[in-house]
Design an enzyme around this catalytic site. Structure first.
Site, short mmCIF file in Angstrom:
data_model
loop_
_atom_site.label_atom_id
_atom_site.label_comp_id
_atom_site.label_asym_id
_atom_site.label_seq_id
_atom_site.Cartn_x
_atom_site.Cartn_y
_atom_site.Cartn_z
N CYS A 246 0.83 -1.21 0.00
CA CYS A 246 0.00 0.00 0.00
C CYS A 246 0.87 1.27 0.00
O CYS A 246 1.50 1.58 -1.00
CB CYS A 246 -0.99 -0.03 1.16
SG CYS A 246 -2.38 1.09 0.93
N HIS A 331 -3.98 -5.02 -0.15
CA HIS A 331 -3.59 -5.54 1.17
C HIS A 331 -3.60 -7.07 1.15
O HIS A 331 -4.66 -7.68 1.32
CB HIS A 331 -4.54 -5.03 2.24
CG HIS A 331 -4.31 -3.61 2.61
ND1 HIS A 331 -3.58 -3.23 3.72
CD2 HIS A 331 -4.69 -2.45 2.01
CE1 HIS A 331 -3.52 -1.91 3.79
NE2 HIS A 331 -4.19 -1.42 2.76
N GLU A 333 -2.65 -9.04 3.40
CA GLU A 333 -3.01 -9.58 4.72
C GLU A 333 -4.52 -9.56 4.94
O GLU A 333 -5.01 -10.12 5.93
CB GLU A 333 -2.31 -8.77 5.83
CG GLU A 333 -2.95 -7.47 6.21
CD GLU A 333 -2.77 -6.35 5.20
OE1 GLU A 333 -3.42 -5.30 5.36
OE2 GLU A 333 -1.99 -6.51 4.24
#
Length: 363
Positions: A246, A331, A333
């Site tokens: 990001c 993202h 994650e």
């Protein structure tokens, strides 16, 4: 209790107050996720923003202790169509309104969030204020137009000191620009020895930890507001494998000679399709960013595009042609969102191990 959301263009929405009784202002953005409001509210990348949730019913599973992505809410305010006062979930500790009140975050509900989202889509993100019901909207709008957006969000959300999450695997320095706990969780799952450092840590200080890899986290605001971080990345490039997420992706691009620009209304949600140009496969990704790497600026750099957004064609991933370094705008994650892209952490570990073997061979 009634309150208003006033935009800098003079548009005013009257609704009901929830959360904190305070007033607040910030950049008004929207998130299209159906679930994950607690993770969104505690994502440090939203620091200084008033978040509009487009899903019409929010708070129906309450707040629990396990879904936070940071220690406390980072947003300046929350906007929703309907908020549940009687949530039902076996992990629930409290209601959304109670939790926001404890953390001094004001909310407004009962407004037409579809209309608000359409205004942002048409005009771009706007400054806004969650204001008292008796404030004059014209006066508030004029004040907002003169209000400069803050540039210190990263310093507000980054760790103030170094800390270590020990592991038996390779050592990774995670530069915290506003890192979500999900990033640290994925590192821990892979047994990495993680050293978390503040956003303004110098390259010299980072290299003293003898890292096997460098991980650049997500974070709020404009990447150009932290020139010291760009210099740090530029110095470390080529010395150890690098993975940017990001904001970290944007800093990697700037350090490599590319440019970043502000988007009209950004990408914020858990349902953004991305194409991996290396494999031709598509992933549904979690995203939260208001800036993007400018495609034309890649000319003359040593960067190549690895991922593209399907909705608007913007850059979602980069790789350095010469150094062991790559980044993604989305993202991997998740938290909230699908885990389609979590394998990118495995790619990072593979890159680290290959680099260590290469170094051992040279020795």
């Amino acid at each position: 209790m009634k309150r208003q959301l006033v935009l800098e263009d003079g548009t005013a929405f009257t609704g009901e107050a929830f959360g904190s009784p305070d007033v607040s202002q910030g950049e008004v953005v929207f998130n299209t996720g159906m679930t994950g409001y607690q993770e969104i509210i505690t994502d440090p990348s939203y620091c200084g923003q008033i978040v509009t949730l487009t899903y019409p019913l929010i708070g129906n599973y309450g707040i629990n202790r396990s879904d936070n992505e940071s220690g406390r809410p980072s947003i300046s305010g929350l906007v929703a169509r309907e908020v549940s006062d009687a949530p039902c979930h076996w992990q629930k500790d409290k209601t959304l309104s109670e939790w926001l009140a404890e953390n001094n975050v004001p909310g407004i509900k009962g407004i037409d969030t579809r209309k608000l989202t359409k205004i942002i889509r048409e005009h771009g993100t706007l400054r806004g204020k969650i204001a008292a019901a008796d404030e004059n909207p014209e006066t508030v709008a004029a004040e907002l137009r003169d209000w400069p957006l803050p540039k210190d969000q990263i310093s507000r959300v980054s760790t103030k000191s170094v800390y270590v999450t020990p592991g038996s695997g390779p050592r990774v320095v995670l530069v915290d620009f506003g890192a979500k706990q999900g990033i640290l969780r994925e590192c821990i799952r892979r047994g990495l020895d993680v050293v978390v450092v503040p956003y303004n840590t110098s390259a010299e200080s980072i290299l003293k930890f003898h890292p096997d890899g460098l991980l650049l986290s997500n974070g709020p605001g404009d990447p150009k507001d932290v020139p010291e971080a760009i210099d740090m990345v530029r110095t470390i490039l080529g010395k150890v494998p690098l993975f940017g997420v990001c904001l970290g992706h944007q800093l990697f691009a700037l350090a490599s000679g590319a440019n970043t620009v502000k988007m009209r209304f950004g990408h914020r949600g858990v349902n953004h399709p991305v194409k991996d140009l290396r494999t031709g496969k598509f992933s549904i990704t979690s995203q939260n960013h208001g800036f993007t790497v400018e495609k034309a600026s890649l000319e003359g750099t040593e960067l190549e595009i690895t991922h593209l957004a399907i909705n608007d064609g913007t850059i979602e991933g980069l790789r350095h042609k010469r150094f062991p370094a790559f980044s993604v705008q989305f993202h991997p994650e998740a938290s909230p969102g699908p885990d389609d892209s979590q394998g990118l952490f495995d790619e990072f570990v593979t890159l680290i191990n290959a680099h260590r073997k290469e170094g051992a061979g040279l020795a």
